[in-house]
Design a protein around this motif. Structure first.
Motif: not given
Length: 194
Positions: A124-144
């Motif tokens: 993904w693109h960086r919105p600004s320097p120094g940002a921290t990110y939380r990544f979430t992957l789910t199935d097609d029904r929204g289950k993490k």
């Protein structure tokens, strides 16, 4: 199905039961990418379903969705003594972001069809320097499936989490910017072909 700006309880139930047509499912996913209220409702109902016994799951799902819809209606409906009458649209086609004031982070990859589920690199693109990110992957029904944090704009899901062939998945990244504001990619979908 929906008559207002938010998803109806029937749409949420059908989405979680995976009974929507491809076109309806695409429309619901597009709405969820832009609407935090509906996204939270889908996640909440999904969590309720995960805790429900399998034999009563459908009855419980419909009851939970109906209760969530009533609650959403009560919280979102205008007050009877509200004198707000507007003839101009609040948001038009030239509005750059339709995510209720949250900045956008552009998802780069993966999107669409992927040939294999091994070592997929999420970017993904960086919105600004120094940002921290939380990544979430789910199935097609929204289950993490997996949640991770990073300071980088790339991430590979650990090898112990395998992605099945002929399955659809969703991912999103929430960014915390140095000034304390947040940004999100919204929901991005992809499918493992083989």
């Amino acid at each position: 199905m929906s008559t207002g700006p938010h998803l109806g309880s029937e749409e949420v139930a059908a989405y979680l039961d995976n009974t929507l047509s491809d076109a309806e499912c695409a429309r619901v996913k597009a709405h969820l990418a832009d609407c935090g209220v509906c996204r939270e409702e889908v996640v909440s109902v999904s969590k309720l379903l995960d805790r429900a016994p399998r034999s009563r799951r459908r009855v419980f799902a419909f009851s939970a969705v109906a209760a969530a819809a009533v609650l959403a209606f009560l919280l979102v409906r205008p007050s009877p003594d509200s004198a707000l009458v507007t003839t101009q649209p609040v948001r038009g086609p030239d509005t750059p972001i339709a995510s209720e004031g949250v900045s956008a982070v552009r998802a780069i990859s993966p999107t669409g069809r992927q040939t294999t589920g091994d070592n997929i690199l999420f970017v993904w693109h960086r919105p600004s320097p120094g940002a921290t990110y939380r990544f979430t992957l789910t199935d097609d029904r929204g289950k993490k499936i997996w949640v991770g944090s990073t300071n980088d704009t790339t991430l590979v899901v650990p090898k112990e989490f395998t992605l099945a062939a002929k399955q659809s998945y969703n991912w999103f990244v929430d960014a915390l910017l140095p000034d304390g504001s947040s940004a999100t990619t919204g929901i991005t979908s992809f499918q493992i072909v083989r």
